[in-house]
Design a protein around this motif. Structure first.
Motif, mmCIF file in Angstrom:
data_model
loop_
_atom_site.group_PDB
_atom_site.id
_atom_site.type_symbol
_atom_site.label_atom_id
_atom_site.label_comp_id
_atom_site.label_asym_id
_atom_site.label_seq_id
_atom_site.Cartn_x
_atom_site.Cartn_y
_atom_site.Cartn_z
ATOM 1 N N GLY A 122 0.832 -1.207 0.000
ATOM 2 C CA GLY A 122 0.000 0.000 0.000
ATOM 3 C C GLY A 122 0.859 1.246 0.000
ATOM 4 O O GLY A 122 1.738 1.392 0.847
ATOM 5 N N MET A 123 0.618 2.171 -0.926
ATOM 6 C CA MET A 123 1.439 3.373 -1.078
ATOM 7 C C MET A 123 0.754 4.634 -0.550
ATOM 8 O O MET A 123 1.307 5.724 -0.649
ATOM 9 C CB MET A 123 1.797 3.572 -2.548
ATOM 10 N N GLY A 124 -0.428 4.476 0.032
ATOM 11 C CA GLY A 124 -1.130 5.627 0.588
ATOM 12 C C GLY A 124 -2.603 5.299 0.728
ATOM 13 O O GLY A 124 -3.101 4.328 0.147
ATOM 14 N N ALA A 125 -3.305 6.102 1.508
ATOM 15 C CA ALA A 125 -4.735 5.860 1.743
ATOM 16 C C ALA A 125 -5.387 7.139 2.241
ATOM 17 O O ALA A 125 -4.708 8.057 2.721
ATOM 18 C CB ALA A 125 -4.928 4.737 2.761
ATOM 19 N N TYR A 126 -6.724 7.167 2.127
ATOM 20 C CA TYR A 126 -7.470 8.317 2.645
ATOM 21 C C TYR A 126 -8.820 7.859 3.143
ATOM 22 O O TYR A 126 -9.318 6.781 2.782
ATOM 23 C CB TYR A 126 -7.621 9.408 1.587
#
Length: 432
Positions: free
Chosen positions: A229-233
């Motif tokens: 995973g390279m990012g999330a919001y």
């Protein structure tokens, strides 16, 4: 009370940080932890590996730990919760039998089919020739998954038949994922938009947490190899009220009821990775039996409720009576990684710029870091997750990337488009 968090990544830093905020907490132990947890108030690292079940149990006993929370999937699959329960200790997470929802793709697909829960059509194989024959009979692209745990890297979307055949050989013949690839699941390729639906479960009781969306591929535009995973919001705009109700009605509640009916009382975080299509609704891509990473970091940044109380409520039957309060703002997290990840990468690079961050609406969660004398250096593929809160996705992203730009080490990289789907919706003025 003392709390033990098992793990040493960004998810575990976020859990320890949130647990330490509770007035019920006297100290949070993190095993083994990282440079970030080493510097959190009320938090102490203990150098015990996540696969040392005996060592973790002895730590909990000697420190009189009253609640243990397991972060990563491997100790859950290995039966850490079973081990603690046999000793009469509270350990938040599913037992090994229930953790098969994550540790075996075949188990999950059979469970979903048995309980009529929407998912992609599939075939499961341990024989290369049979798998090849199935792939040749299916429309392309197809999704090929190693059956067991592969640290988020055991999934390949094969666009062509030669690519699919080579992937099958790589997994079943060349043992690319070791024992995790002794069997493969081949699925139809689902189109739509992915989202993460995470809930807390106590057998038949369930409360959903804030929706989120992560970016699993390495490169911008959701291209390149899969990563952890390279990012999330959060929240995820695709998770409308209508979709939320469908997910609860057709996926989450039937899953909890199905586990109970099959003689498995599930306790812990339950994460459904979903594909959402405007016409057909949501279908299950995968289950995780713990909080996601990097979703944990932005989700907990929005959580206003006491996480200790929430976890304890799963042991006394009061889970569904607990109110969960959220910051109404958007939280967005950008993962900073080591060059070469998810393949091979160097370790030991000195991280600079951390001391220059003074934004009260931004939190830096450590993952692959360690202390080297007075320096913080890299020790893993995913190194940091920079999380910012703001009134919308665009502003949260701008705030996070401003902080990311102040941090550096040799070989650091990150995606520059985290949250782009939600930002496109904002720019178009979509009512989500």
């Amino acid at each position: 009370m003392k709390i033990l968090v098992v793990g040493g990544g960004g998810r575990e830093h976020a859990l320890a940080w949130k647990f330490a905020q509770s007035p019920l907490t006297s100290e949070v132990l993190v095993a083994p932890g990282n440079a970030g947890t080493a510097r959190e108030p009320k938090t102490r690292n203990v150098p015990i590996a996540t696969d040392d079940l005996e060592g973790l149990l002895e730590l909990a006993k000697s420190e009189r730990v009253e609640l243990t929370v397991v972060g990563p999937e491997q100790p859950l699959a290995a039966g850490l919760v079973d081990y603690f329960e046999e000793a009469g200790l509270k350990c938040f997470g599913p037992r090994a039998a229930e953790a098969r929802l994550e540790s075996s793709k075949t188990f999950t697909k059979e469970f979903l089919k048995r309980h009529d829960i929407p998912t992609a059509t599939y075939g499961s194989f341990d024989d290369l020739d049979a798998a090849m024959a199935y792939v040749r009979s299916q429309p392309l692209p197809v999704v090929i998954k190693a059956d067991g745990l592969a640290a988020g890297k055991g999934v390949v979307i094969a666009e062509t038949l030669p690519e699919a055949e080579d992937t099958l050989r790589n997994i079943l013949e060349r043992n690319a994922f070791g024992d995790a690839g002794s069997k493969v699941v081949v699925e139809e390729f689902l189109r739509g938009e992915e989202a993460s639906f995470i809930a807390m479960v106590d057998d038949t009781r369930i409360i959903p947490l804030a929706s989120s969306q992560d970016h699993k591929t390495r490169d911008e535009g959701d291209r390149g190899p899969n990563t952890g995973g390279m990012g999330a919001y959060t929240p995820a705009p695709v998770m409308t009220q209508r979709v939320h109700e469908q997910v609860m009605r057709e996926i989450m509640l039937p899953t909890v009821a199905g586990m109970h009916a099959d003689g498995m009382a599930y306790r812990g975080f339950l994460y459904a990775g979903l594909m959402i299509d405007a016409q057909t609704g949501a279908k299950v891509l995968e289950f995780n039996c713990r909080f996601g990473d990097p979703e944990t970091q932005p989700v907990l940044a929005r959580l206003r409720s006491d996480l200790v109380e929430l976890c304890l409520s799963t042991f006394d039957g009061s889970l569904e009576t607990v109110e969960v309060d959220w910051d109404p703002r958007v939280a967005l997290g950008v993962v900073m990684a080591s060059g070469g990840y998810p393949g091979s990468y160097n370790k030991g690079a000195k991280i600079t710029g951390l001391e220059d961050i003074f934004d009260e609406d931004t939190k830096i969660f450590h993952a692959g870091t360690k202390l080297d004398s007075e320096d913080i250096v890299t020790s893993g593929g995913r190194v940091l997750c920079v999380v910012s809160l703001d009134k919308n996705v665009s502003d949260a992203a701008n705030r996070a990337y401003t902080t990311v730009g102040k941090i550096s080490w040799e070989g650091a990289f990150y995606r520059g488009d985290i949250g782009y789907r939600a930002i496109e919706r904002e720019c178009a003025g979509d009512d989500v």
